[in-house]
Design a protein around this motif. Sequence first.
Motif, PDB file in Angstrom:
ATOM      1  N   VAL A 159       1.733   6.202  -7.268  1.00 38.58           N
ATOM      2  CA  VAL A 159       1.991   5.112  -8.450  1.00 38.58           C
ATOM      3  C   VAL A 159       2.309   5.822  -9.824  1.00 38.58           C
ATOM      4  N   THR A 160       3.235   5.656 -10.136  1.00 42.30           N
ATOM      5  CA  THR A 160       3.805   6.194 -11.461  1.00 42.30           C
ATOM      6  C   THR A 160       3.706   5.395 -12.707  1.00 42.30           C
ATOM      7  N   GLU A 161       3.957   5.719 -13.752  1.00 39.34           N
ATOM      8  CA  GLU A 161       3.997   4.733 -14.836  1.00 39.34           C
ATOM      9  C   GLU A 161       5.481   3.737 -14.708  1.00 39.34           C
ATOM     10  N   GLY A 162       6.375   4.369 -14.038  1.00 42.30           N
ATOM     11  CA  GLY A 162       7.493   3.186 -13.597  1.00 42.30           C
ATOM     12  C   GLY A 162       7.000   2.287 -12.768  1.00 42.30           C
ATOM     13  N   TYR A 163       5.637   2.088 -12.111  1.00 39.11           N
ATOM     14  CA  TYR A 163       5.451   0.976 -11.254  1.00 39.11           C
ATOM     15  C   TYR A 163       5.430  -0.138 -12.215  1.00 39.11           C
ATOM     16  N   LEU A 164       5.994  -1.181 -11.793  1.00 34.08           N
ATOM     17  CA  LEU A 164       6.078  -2.486 -12.787  1.00 34.08           C
ATOM     18  C   LEU A 164       5.147  -3.358 -12.282  1.00 34.08           C
ATOM     19  N   ALA A 165       4.766  -3.539 -11.029  1.00 35.04           N
ATOM     20  CA  ALA A 165       3.808  -4.945 -10.542  1.00 35.04           C
ATOM     21  C   ALA A 165       2.417  -4.408 -11.108  1.00 35.04           C
ATOM     22  N   ASP A 166       1.825  -5.570 -10.879  1.00 32.98           N
ATOM     23  CA  ASP A 166       0.321  -5.512 -11.316  1.00 32.98           C
ATOM     24  C   ASP A 166      -0.392  -5.026  -9.799  1.00 32.98           C
ATOM     25  N   ARG A 167      -0.853  -3.916 -10.003  1.00 35.82           N
ATOM     26  CA  ARG A 167      -1.348  -2.973  -8.955  1.00 35.82           C
ATOM     27  C   ARG A 167      -2.396  -3.917  -7.894  1.00 35.82           C
ATOM     28  N   ASN A 168      -3.333  -4.399  -8.884  1.00 32.16           N
ATOM     29  CA  ASN A 168      -4.719  -5.100  -8.069  1.00 32.16           C
ATOM     30  C   ASN A 168      -4.204  -6.448  -7.511  1.00 32.16           C
ATOM     31  N   THR A 169      -3.222  -7.059  -8.003  1.00 37.69           N
ATOM     32  CA  THR A 169      -2.695  -8.122  -7.541  1.00 37.69           C
ATOM     33  C   THR A 169      -2.047  -8.007  -5.922  1.00 37.69           C
ATOM     34  N   VAL A 170      -1.039  -6.808  -6.093  1.00 36.31           N
ATOM     35  CA  VAL A 170      -0.479  -6.462  -5.142  1.00 36.31           C
ATOM     36  C   VAL A 170      -1.542  -6.078  -3.963  1.00 36.31           C
ATOM     37  N   ILE A 171      -2.407  -5.312  -4.145  1.00 29.27           N
ATOM     38  CA  ILE A 171      -3.420  -4.653  -3.340  1.00 29.27           C
ATOM     39  C   ILE A 171      -4.180  -5.774  -2.549  1.00 29.27           C
ATOM     40  N   ARG A 172      -4.380  -6.961  -3.282  1.00 29.56           N
ATOM     41  CA  ARG A 172      -5.274  -8.022  -3.026  1.00 29.56           C
ATOM     42  C   ARG A 172      -4.190  -8.748  -1.915  1.00 29.56           C
ATOM     43  N   LEU A 173      -2.836  -8.918  -2.466  1.00 26.92           N
ATOM     44  CA  LEU A 173      -1.935  -9.565  -1.491  1.00 26.92           C
ATOM     45  C   LEU A 173      -1.721  -8.782  -0.246  1.00 26.92           C
ATOM     46  N   LEU A 174      -1.864  -7.554  -0.278  1.00 24.75           N
ATOM     47  CA  LEU A 174      -1.536  -6.839   0.854  1.00 24.75           C
ATOM     48  C   LEU A 174      -2.730  -6.745   1.854  1.00 24.75           C
ATOM     49  N   ASN A 175      -4.075  -7.123   1.325  1.00 23.99           N
ATOM     50  CA  ASN A 175      -5.163  -7.012   2.275  1.00 23.99           C
ATOM     51  C   ASN A 175      -5.244  -8.347   2.871  1.00 23.99           C
ATOM     52  N   GLU A 176      -4.644  -9.295   2.158  1.00 18.97           N
ATOM     53  CA  GLU A 176      -4.649 -10.938   2.996  1.00 18.97           C
ATOM     54  C   GLU A 176      -3.693 -10.758   4.106  1.00 18.97           C
ATOM     55  N   ALA A 177      -2.593 -10.028   3.766  1.00 21.51           N
ATOM     56  CA  ALA A 177      -1.446  -9.737   4.790  1.00 21.51           C
ATOM     57  C   ALA A 177      -2.030  -9.043   5.774  1.00 21.51           C
ATOM     58  N   LEU A 178      -2.869  -7.789   5.556  1.00 18.36           N
ATOM     59  CA  LEU A 178      -3.532  -7.114   6.556  1.00 18.36           C
ATOM     60  C   LEU A 178      -4.512  -7.917   7.519  1.00 18.36           C
ATOM     61  N   ALA A 179      -5.238  -8.890   6.899  1.00 15.73           N
ATOM     62  CA  ALA A 179      -6.306  -9.812   7.745  1.00 15.73           C
ATOM     63  C   ALA A 179      -5.174 -10.675   8.455  1.00 15.73           C
ATOM     64  N   THR A 180      -4.518 -11.165   8.074  1.00 12.64           N
ATOM     65  CA  THR A 180      -3.494 -12.007   8.720  1.00 12.64           C
ATOM     66  C   THR A 180      -2.911 -11.055  10.053  1.00 12.64           C
TER      67      THR A 180
END
Length: 183
Positions: A30-51
């Motif tokens: 994760v560099t400074e060029g990472y534009l997404a909201d990291r916590n939201t992305v991690i939460r969404l990916l964890n929902e996808a993981l559960a799915t």
Amino acid sequence: MATKANDTPFLTDIRTLRKRARKHIENGAVTEGYLADRNTVIRLLNEALATEIVCVLRYRRHYFMASGINAQSVAQEFLQHANEEQMHADQIAQRIVQLGGEPNFSPEGLLTRSHAEYVEGNSLVEMIREDLIAERIAIDSYREMIAYLGNDDPTSRRMLETILAMEEEHADDLVSLLEEMGK
Ligand SMILES: [Fe+2]
Ligand SMILES: [Fe+2]
């Protein structure tokens, strides 16, 4: 041919890139060029993981039940899907770690985090129908996540696009099974 710096106005110059990369090396990928909201992305990916985990469990149950009633070709399809959902779960977990998060494998609350449901189904047709519903839910939620990410996290987006394509194939396989059975 000599290239001037202003030939590539959309690129950050190499010195700035290198300086930035050195500043927060503990952030890994994760560099400074990472534009997404990291916590939201991690939460969404964890929902996808559960799915994906719920889908693995449901398909495995269906695989063993279909084997028990001698529906070998359908059982093989369930097994293949189960293995592919497991592969998706692994890819998603790996990406969560790359983003500095922790993959949630806890059985506690798994069904609440998952978008898709766990339905056992009483007959072969019911199993296939439930799997098709789950795939359609997965397809919609992946599509939404991809739209949300836009260009802010191209790596996660590309991964999700590949997974989405496979979920669409799964849905298509299930429709074919239902057609073969005349349902
Ligand atoms: Fe999947
Ligand atoms: Fe799937």
